[in-house]
Enzyme design. Structure first.
Site, PDB file in Angstrom:
ATOM      1  N   ARG A 154       0.861  -1.181   0.000  1.00 48.65           N
ATOM      2  CA  ARG A 154       0.000   0.000   0.000  1.00 48.65           C
ATOM      3  C   ARG A 154       0.903   1.239   0.000  1.00 48.65           C
ATOM      4  NH1 ARG A 154      -3.398  -3.008  -1.310  1.00 48.65           N
ATOM      5  NH2 ARG A 154      -5.457  -3.358  -0.377  1.00 48.65           N
ATOM      6  N   GLU A 157      -3.713   7.260  -3.920  1.00 48.49           N
ATOM      7  CA  GLU A 157      -4.351   6.616  -5.058  1.00 48.49           C
ATOM      8  C   GLU A 157      -5.789   7.081  -5.254  1.00 48.49           C
ATOM      9  OE1 GLU A 157      -2.537   2.504  -4.812  1.00 48.49           O
ATOM     10  OE2 GLU A 157      -4.443   2.073  -5.783  1.00 48.49           O
ATOM     11  N   HIS A 166      -1.855  -0.203  -9.816  1.00 48.00           N
ATOM     12  CA  HIS A 166      -2.372  -1.151  -8.813  1.00 48.00           C
ATOM     13  C   HIS A 166      -2.923  -2.420  -9.481  1.00 48.00           C
ATOM     14  CE1 HIS A 166      -4.210  -1.390  -4.494  1.00 48.00           C
ATOM     15  NE2 HIS A 166      -3.876  -2.600  -4.946  1.00 48.00           N
TER      16      HIS A 166
HETATM   17  N1  LIG Z   1      -0.938  -4.677  -5.019  1.00 42.20           N
HETATM   18  C1  LIG Z   1      -1.894  -5.574  -4.915  1.00 42.20           C
HETATM   19  O1  LIG Z   1      -2.645  -5.800  -5.866  1.00 42.20           O
HETATM   20  C2  LIG Z   1      -2.047  -6.357  -3.662  1.00 42.20           C
HETATM   21  C3  LIG Z   1      -1.616  -5.849  -2.458  1.00 42.20           C
HETATM   22  N2  LIG Z   1      -1.778  -6.562  -1.295  1.00 42.20           N
HETATM   23  C4  LIG Z   1      -1.276  -5.980  -0.049  1.00 42.20           C
HETATM   24  O2  LIG Z   1      -0.306  -6.856   0.499  1.00 42.20           O
HETATM   25  C5  LIG Z   1      -0.495  -6.893   1.901  1.00 42.20           C
HETATM   26  C6  LIG Z   1       0.124  -8.150   2.474  1.00 42.20           C
HETATM   27  O3  LIG Z   1      -0.633  -9.280   2.100  1.00 42.20           O
HETATM   28  P1  LIG Z   1      -0.311 -10.733   2.705  1.00 42.20           P
HETATM   29  O4  LIG Z   1       1.107 -11.078   2.485  1.00 42.20           O
HETATM   30  O5  LIG Z   1      -1.347 -11.648   2.209  1.00 42.20           O
HETATM   31  O6  LIG Z   1      -0.524 -10.447   4.259  1.00 42.20           O
HETATM   32  P2  LIG Z   1       0.036 -11.263   5.482  1.00 42.20           P
HETATM   33  O7  LIG Z   1      -0.817 -10.902   6.627  1.00 42.20           O
HETATM   34  O8  LIG Z   1       0.184 -12.709   5.132  1.00 42.20           O
HETATM   35  O9  LIG Z   1       1.517 -10.682   5.671  1.00 42.20           O
HETATM   36  C7  LIG Z   1       1.778  -9.411   6.157  1.00 42.20           C
HETATM   37  C8  LIG Z   1       3.018  -9.481   7.042  1.00 42.20           C
HETATM   38  O10 LIG Z   1       3.358  -8.159   7.446  1.00 42.20           O
HETATM   39  C9  LIG Z   1       3.754  -8.224   8.792  1.00 42.20           C
HETATM   40  N3  LIG Z   1       3.632  -6.927   9.449  1.00 42.20           N
HETATM   41  C10 LIG Z   1       2.514  -6.296   9.873  1.00 42.20           C
HETATM   42  N4  LIG Z   1       2.830  -5.135  10.468  1.00 42.20           N
HETATM   43  C11 LIG Z   1       4.176  -5.033  10.402  1.00 42.20           C
HETATM   44  C12 LIG Z   1       5.106  -4.066  10.850  1.00 42.20           C
HETATM   45  N5  LIG Z   1       4.713  -2.972  11.532  1.00 42.20           N
HETATM   46  N6  LIG Z   1       6.418  -4.272  10.622  1.00 42.20           N
HETATM   47  C13 LIG Z   1       6.833  -5.383   9.990  1.00 42.20           C
HETATM   48  N7  LIG Z   1       5.995  -6.343   9.543  1.00 42.20           N
HETATM   49  C14 LIG Z   1       4.691  -6.164   9.755  1.00 42.20           C
HETATM   50  C15 LIG Z   1       2.857  -9.279   9.426  1.00 42.20           C
HETATM   51  O11 LIG Z   1       3.425  -9.785  10.633  1.00 42.20           O
HETATM   52  C16 LIG Z   1       2.807 -10.311   8.308  1.00 42.20           C
HETATM   53  O12 LIG Z   1       3.855 -11.259   8.440  1.00 42.20           O
HETATM   54  C17 LIG Z   1      -2.005  -6.749   2.074  1.00 42.20           C
HETATM   55  O13 LIG Z   1      -2.339  -6.269   3.354  1.00 42.20           O
HETATM   56  C18 LIG Z   1      -2.369  -5.772   0.977  1.00 42.20           C
HETATM   57  O14 LIG Z   1      -2.300  -4.461   1.469  1.00 42.20           O
HETATM   58  C19 LIG Z   1      -2.365  -7.799  -1.299  1.00 42.20           C
HETATM   59  C20 LIG Z   1      -2.802  -8.346  -2.475  1.00 42.20           C
HETATM   60  C21 LIG Z   1      -2.703  -7.680  -3.741  1.00 42.20           C
HETATM   61  O1  LIG Z   2      -4.656  -4.565  -3.361  1.00 38.51           O
HETATM   62  C1  LIG Z   2      -5.352  -5.515  -3.448  1.00 38.51           C
HETATM   63  C2  LIG Z   2      -5.739  -6.326  -2.331  1.00 38.51           C
HETATM   64  O2  LIG Z   2      -6.443  -7.327  -2.558  1.00 38.51           O
HETATM   65  O3  LIG Z   2      -5.388  -5.984  -1.200  1.00 38.51           O
END
Ligand SMILES: NC(=O)C1=CN([C@@H]2O[C@H](COP(=O)(O)OP(=O)(O)OC[C@H]3O[C@@H](n4cnc5c(N)ncnc54)[C@H](O)[C@@H]3O)[C@@H](O)[C@H]2O)C=CC1
Ligand SMILES: O=CC(=O)O
Length: 332
Positions: free
Chosen positions: A247, A276, A294
């Site tokens: 993000r 965004e 995105h």
């Molecule tokens: N660009 C896109 O189209 C997409 C973007 N995303 C973004 O990716 C993010 C991550 O997705 P996942 O890997 O599935 O989530 P997840 O929950 O599996 O992994 C996130 C990790 O970040 C860590 N974390 C949280 N706060 C933290 C901090 N202050 N310092 C260090 N680490 C921290 C958590 O402990 C966790 O290990 C989503 O929240 C979303 O915002 C997800 C899918 C698509």
């Molecule tokens: O940015 C996309 C999401 O699924 O999060």
């Protein structure tokens, strides 16, 4: 909860894949957005007065003002997306509204695009492609000192947020010969560290001074807003690159743009932006930035999988069970 005489009203804020919409129509009183026009805050507020379930996407702001005006029938917000920073989770919980998301099914697609940016920026892929398209008539052919980027192999990648996507990025990066470093809220298991040959940094600051490429893969939460602050960005080597598919709010975008312009950071690959859909013009116009709209999770397969997850979450919830992808504020 809706009474059994009628189908529950499920309001969907954007156009979804046909197969998902068809199934939603079969199961629910689905109010679909066939024109795919983004709904205004006023329209979302009105929708919440009649919806039993809202299916927003990550660009819909489901904030305190909107949730506070929801009717008592609203029981579930089933986000079509993994990130839930678009939803005020505390207000939803205080009103007894359950929130779900779509984790896991976007992991590989998002990791692919992250890896693509990790490769594209140091190797000047977008610049080269744009050059050939514009100037092919004047191109004189291969040249030993022209269009030189920087080698990926052997460099240090620092992943911030070693969750599902972070680990999937690490697996790809390891195969490209990058050394994996990471900072996470909690250290991952020894098995994962061993598999990825990953080095854990409890101190984000220390990791930033040592890595060649940073990949942001943590969620946007109150705790991660500007985690890559102006001060932290300045810890990076001038030869370092920043990649963000998480993000935009996690990075101080103005400072990133300024440091790239000043040559204090080598470049960036960005799929997400702080304001965004607005994009900082310095970011947009820099040769040293690859900026994408995105689209890291944008695959046909992924969108259908997301739709299936949303439907399972709604159906399970309406059947009186805990939905599989329930989001708790404490998770973030
Ligand atoms: N660009 C896109 O189209 C997409 C973007 N995303 C973004 O990716 C993010 C991550 O997705 P996942 O890997 O599935 O989530 P997840 O929950 O599996 O992994 C996130 C990790 O970040 C860590 N974390 C949280 N706060 C933290 C901090 N202050 N310092 C260090 N680490 C921290 C958590 O402990 C966790 O290990 C989503 O929240 C979303 O915002 C997800 C899918 C698509
Ligand atoms: O940015 C996309 C999401 O699924 O999060």
């Amino acid at each position: 909860m809706p009474n059994s005489a009628r189908k529950p009203i499920v309001i969907v804020t954007r156009k979804l894949p046909d197969v998902v919409e068809t199934r939603m129509r079969e199961l629910f009183d689905a109010r679909l957005n066939v024109d795919d026009q983004p709904m205004s805050q006023g329209q979302i507020t009105e929708a919440l007065k009649i919806a039993d379930v809202l299916v927003p996407t990550v660009t819909d702001r489901i904030d305190r003002a909107v949730i506070s005006q929801a009717g008592p029938q609203l029981r579930l917000i089933a986000n079509f997306g993994t990130g839930v920073d678009n939803i005020d989770l505390d207000t939803a919980r205080n009103r007894g509204i359950t929130v779900t998301n779509t984790p896991g099914v976007l992991t590989e697609d998002t990791a692919d695009m992250t890896m693509a940016l990790i490769l594209a920026v140091p190797r000047r892929l977008a610049e080269g492609a744009a050059y050939l398209k514009e100037h092919h008539a004047g191109w004189t052919g291969w040249s030993p000192t022209w269009m030189l980027g920087h080698r990926i192999f052997g460099k240090r990648l620092g992943i911030i947020g070693m969750g599902r996507i972070g680990q999937a990025v690490a697996r790809r990066a390891k195969a490209f010969g990058l050394q994996i470093h990471y900072h996470n809220r909690r250290r991952v298991s020894q098995d994962v560290e061993r598999e990825l040959e990953a080095t854990y940094w409890e101190s984000l600051d220390q990791m930033l001074t040592r890595v060649d490429i940073v990949s942001v893969n943590c969620p946007h939460t109150p705790g991660t807003y500007h985690l890559l602050s102006a001060r932290r960005l300045r810890l990076l080597k001038p030869s370092a690159y920043v990649v963000n598919t998480s993000r935009g709010e996690v990075i101080d975008e103005n400072e990133l743009a300024r440091l790239i312009e000043a040559g204090a950071i080598a470049g960036a690959g960005l799929d997400v932006f702080e304001n965004e859909p607005a994009v900082n013009p310095k970011i947009l116009n820099s040769d040293r930035v690859v900026a994408l709209p995105h689209m890291s999770s944008a695959t046909v397969e992924g969108r259908i999988d997301m739709g299936e997850k949303v439907i399972i979450n709604i159906k399970t919830f309406l059947d009186g069970h805990a939905p599989p992808d329930r989001v708790h504020p404490a998770m973030f």
